[in-house]
Design an enzyme around this catalytic site. Structure first.
Site, PDB file in Angstrom:
ATOM      1  CG  HIS A  40      -1.524 -66.007  48.812  1.00  0.00           C
ATOM      2  ND1 HIS A  40      -2.573 -65.425  49.473  1.00  0.00           N
ATOM      3  CD2 HIS A  40      -0.617 -66.330  49.777  1.00  0.00           C
ATOM      4  CE1 HIS A  40      -2.312 -65.392  50.771  1.00  0.00           C
ATOM      5  NE2 HIS A  40      -1.132 -65.917  50.981  1.00  0.00           N
ATOM      6  CG  HIS A 196      -1.832 -69.745  54.358  1.00  0.00           C
ATOM      7  ND1 HIS A 196      -2.487 -69.553  53.160  1.00  0.00           N
ATOM      8  CD2 HIS A 196      -1.092 -68.636  54.568  1.00  0.00           C
ATOM      9  CE1 HIS A 196      -2.166 -68.364  52.671  1.00  0.00           C
ATOM     10  NE2 HIS A 196      -1.325 -67.781  53.498  1.00  0.00           N
ATOM     11  CG  HIS A 223       5.995 -63.464  54.105  1.00  0.00           C
ATOM     12  ND1 HIS A 223       5.706 -64.384  53.115  1.00  0.00           N
ATOM     13  CD2 HIS A 223       4.811 -63.140  54.661  1.00  0.00           C
ATOM     14  CE1 HIS A 223       4.395 -64.588  53.079  1.00  0.00           C
ATOM     15  NE2 HIS A 223       3.823 -63.849  54.007  1.00  0.00           N
TER      16      HIS A 223
HETATM   17 ZN   LIG Z   1      -0.140 -66.196  52.830  1.00  0.00          ZN
END
Ligand SMILES: [Zn+2]
Length: 264
Positions: A40, A196, A223
């Site tokens: 983030h 997001h 990820h």
């Molecule tokens: Zn995240």
């Protein structure tokens, strides 16, 4: 560059070769020193056009704050951005890269600017199939992406807590999904979930170490696939070239700042 002030200022570069763990968040490790949940903050830095920063922390985990990149963006804009004399170096894709893993997909194609298109397909009445596309060279990061919060299922939270993850998690820093709704409405965007994912992807691709010129497409990735793409690109220098481009094409924080609107 991350600097652990609690460990004599040990430095861990935000670069693909230091990626350690990629389950619920992206973590970096160098000589067993961990920097956890980097995506983030790195996303906020890319979104504000910053590619040269030292991040000091006194712990292994970055603060989750409200679960989005917005507090980081606000803090960065408040403290100010210094334009440096040396031209910015970009990683310009020369050839496409596609990675497929079952029904998951991620790819990057040559382009003159940095854009991301993400699709998720999440079995939940509020989500389902969502696609979001954004061009990052026109300041839309601030208005379209930065405020989108992370999300998770209520029933997963307890299991994650038992693994020592999301220790600070609460209704204040994530959208908490129940079987058929959310525990803490309202959403900030109707399609906050896929936005997001775009935020995460931008943060993970920051581990290329340079701002990218390319069109990124992801479908149900996460990820692990984001960072697999980073490794693949960094491993094969014939896929890209380093370049400096005209400032008109680049992020221009002074202009984009005008596009920043306070959260409702
Ligand atoms: Zn995240």
């Amino acid at each position: 560059m991350f600097r652990r002030v609690d460990l004599d200022g040990f430095e861990v570069e935000a670069i693909g070769r230091n990626v350690a763990r990629v389950s619920y968040a992206t973590s970096l490790m160098k000589k067993s020193v961990l920097i956890s949940t980097t995506e983030h903050l790195l996303s906020a830095l890319i979104g504000t056009g910053i590619d040269n920063a030292i991040v000091e922390l006194d712990n292994l985990e970055l603060p989750i704050l409200d679960g989005s990149a917005r507090p980081f963006v606000d803090a960065i804009l408040k403290s100010g951005i210094r334009k440096q004399r040396r031209p910015r170096t970009y990683l310009r894709m020369r050839r496409e890269v596609e990675i497929r893993e079952g029904d998951k997909f991620i790819a990057v194609y040559p382009a003159d600017s940095y854009s991301v298109s993400y699709t998720i397909n999440f079995p939940h009445p509020l989500i389902g199939r969502e696609t979001f596309s954004v061009d990052l060279s026109n300041g839309s990061y601030f208005t379209e992406i930065a405020a989108a919060r992370t999300f998770g299922f209520l029933h997963q939270a307890e299991a994650m807590r038992q693994q020592g993850l999301i220790r600070g998690a609460s209704h204040d820093n994530a959208i908490v999904l129940t079987q058929d709704g959310i525990m803490n409405p309202p959403l900030r965007f109707k399609d906050e979930f896929v936005r997001h994912k775009v935020l995460d992807l931008i943060g993970d691709l920051a581990l290329l170490g340079r701002q990218i010129l390319g069109r990124v497409v992801a479908d149900r990735a996460g990820h692990a696939m984001h960072t697999a793409l980073v490794s693949r690109i960094l491993r094969d220098h014939s896929l890209w070239e380093e370049t400096t481009v005209d400032a008109e094409l680049a992020h221009t924080p002074d202009d984009t700042r005008l596009a920043v609107q306070p959260m409702a």
